[in-house]
Design a protein around this motif. Structure first.
Motif, mmCIF file in Angstrom:
data_model
loop_
_atom_site.group_PDB
_atom_site.id
_atom_site.type_symbol
_atom_site.label_atom_id
_atom_site.label_comp_id
_atom_site.label_asym_id
_atom_site.label_seq_id
_atom_site.Cartn_x
_atom_site.Cartn_y
_atom_site.Cartn_z
ATOM 1 N N GLN A 223 30.629 -78.698 7.551
ATOM 2 C CA GLN A 223 30.469 -79.835 6.662
ATOM 3 C C GLN A 223 29.083 -79.751 6.027
ATOM 4 O O GLN A 223 28.110 -79.390 6.687
ATOM 5 N N ASN A 224 29.008 -80.040 4.743
ATOM 6 C CA ASN A 224 27.768 -80.029 3.951
ATOM 7 C C ASN A 224 27.280 -78.627 3.604
ATOM 8 O O ASN A 224 26.132 -78.457 3.216
ATOM 9 N N GLU A 225 28.149 -77.618 3.746
ATOM 10 C CA GLU A 225 27.869 -76.286 3.214
ATOM 11 C C GLU A 225 28.892 -76.005 2.120
ATOM 12 O O GLU A 225 29.956 -76.620 2.078
ATOM 13 N N THR A 226 28.595 -75.065 1.254
ATOM 14 C CA THR A 226 29.520 -74.724 0.179
ATOM 15 C C THR A 226 30.506 -73.673 0.663
ATOM 16 O O THR A 226 30.109 -72.677 1.268
ATOM 17 N N SER A 227 31.767 -73.901 0.369
ATOM 18 C CA SER A 227 32.813 -72.958 0.766
ATOM 19 C C SER A 227 32.855 -71.794 -0.213
ATOM 20 O O SER A 227 32.871 -71.999 -1.427
ATOM 21 N N HIS A 228 32.877 -70.575 0.323
ATOM 22 C CA HIS A 228 32.889 -69.382 -0.525
ATOM 23 C C HIS A 228 34.160 -68.560 -0.368
ATOM 24 O O HIS A 228 34.317 -67.539 -1.039
ATOM 25 N N PHE A 229 35.067 -68.998 0.529
ATOM 26 C CA PHE A 229 36.249 -68.192 0.828
ATOM 27 C C PHE A 229 37.494 -69.056 1.009
ATOM 28 O O PHE A 229 37.410 -70.186 1.477
ATOM 29 N N ILE A 230 38.619 -68.470 0.659
ATOM 30 C CA ILE A 230 39.926 -68.990 1.048
ATOM 31 C C ILE A 230 40.472 -67.981 2.052
ATOM 32 O O ILE A 230 40.196 -66.786 1.943
ATOM 33 N N GLY A 231 41.208 -68.458 3.025
ATOM 34 C CA GLY A 231 41.749 -67.555 4.029
ATOM 35 C C GLY A 231 43.243 -67.735 4.215
ATOM 36 O O GLY A 231 43.798 -68.804 3.943
#
Length: 191
Positions: free
Chosen positions: A38-46
């Motif tokens: 939480q509160n980080e940017t998502s860089h991947f879809i899995g």
């Protein structure tokens, strides 16, 4: 557990799964490892090849609330964070050992923007996710018993995979409330 995340029933996601498996890379997550904080940017879809992930939200008072799951043969990501480049509103944590094929935000956005068909595909994915979340919001206005019954009807095997206290958190009630509901159901079945 495809009954749990109903968005998977709304569209043919096979080309997206194929893209992830062909262009992505496999990673393993041990139980308790985080896919995103939480509160980080998502860089991947899995794409979850094996295992189970739990989505949790930590509120302003530090209370943890279970808000979702991703099971084998499902996608895992904070879709809003991934697509918009914003901070994740949830933690996504492995609750079992997991194998996931991940694809970067860059690759998924390039895929959505390839042509009209892939743009439409991306729109359908977003609409399906929206509809699932909208139904969850409307269900929150039902009694805990009705929410529990709907969940068990949709996912009869869930209680064999997820502990009672986690089901209670997902429903927004205490484990004691779920126990009372279960006892009431058993009593009514015997009558």
């Amino acid at each position: 557990m495809k009954e749990f995340n109903s968005y998977l029933n709304d569209w043919d996601y096979s080309s997206l799964k194929k893209l992830i498996q062909e262009k992505g890379e496999y990673q393993t997550y041990q139980k308790k490892d985080f896919f995103i904080l939480q509160n980080e940017t998502s860089h991947f879809i899995g794409w979850v090849e094996s295992g189970v992930f739990q989505y949790t939200y930590i509120d302003e008072e530090g209370m943890e609330h279970i808000v979702g799951y991703a099971f084998q043969d499902e996608f895992v990501c904070d879709y809003s964070s991934l697509m918009r480049g914003t901070l994740s509103l949830v933690n996504i944590q492995a609750i079992t050992d997991c194998t996931v094929c991940i694809l970067s935000r860059h690759d998924i956005i390039n895929y959505w923007e390839m042509n009209y068909d892939t743009q439409q595909y991306g729109r359908l994915a977003a609409e399906s996710l929206f509809e699932m979340i909208y139904k969850q919001l409307l269900d929150s206005y039902c009694t805990p018993e009705i929410r529990y019954l709907k969940l068990m009807k949709r996912c009869p095997n869930l209680k064999e995979v997820i502990p009672l206290k986690s089901i209670a958190s997902y429903l927004g009630v205490t484990p004691e409330t779920v126990s009372h509901i279960r006892k009431k159901i058993l009593f009514n079945q015997k009558s």
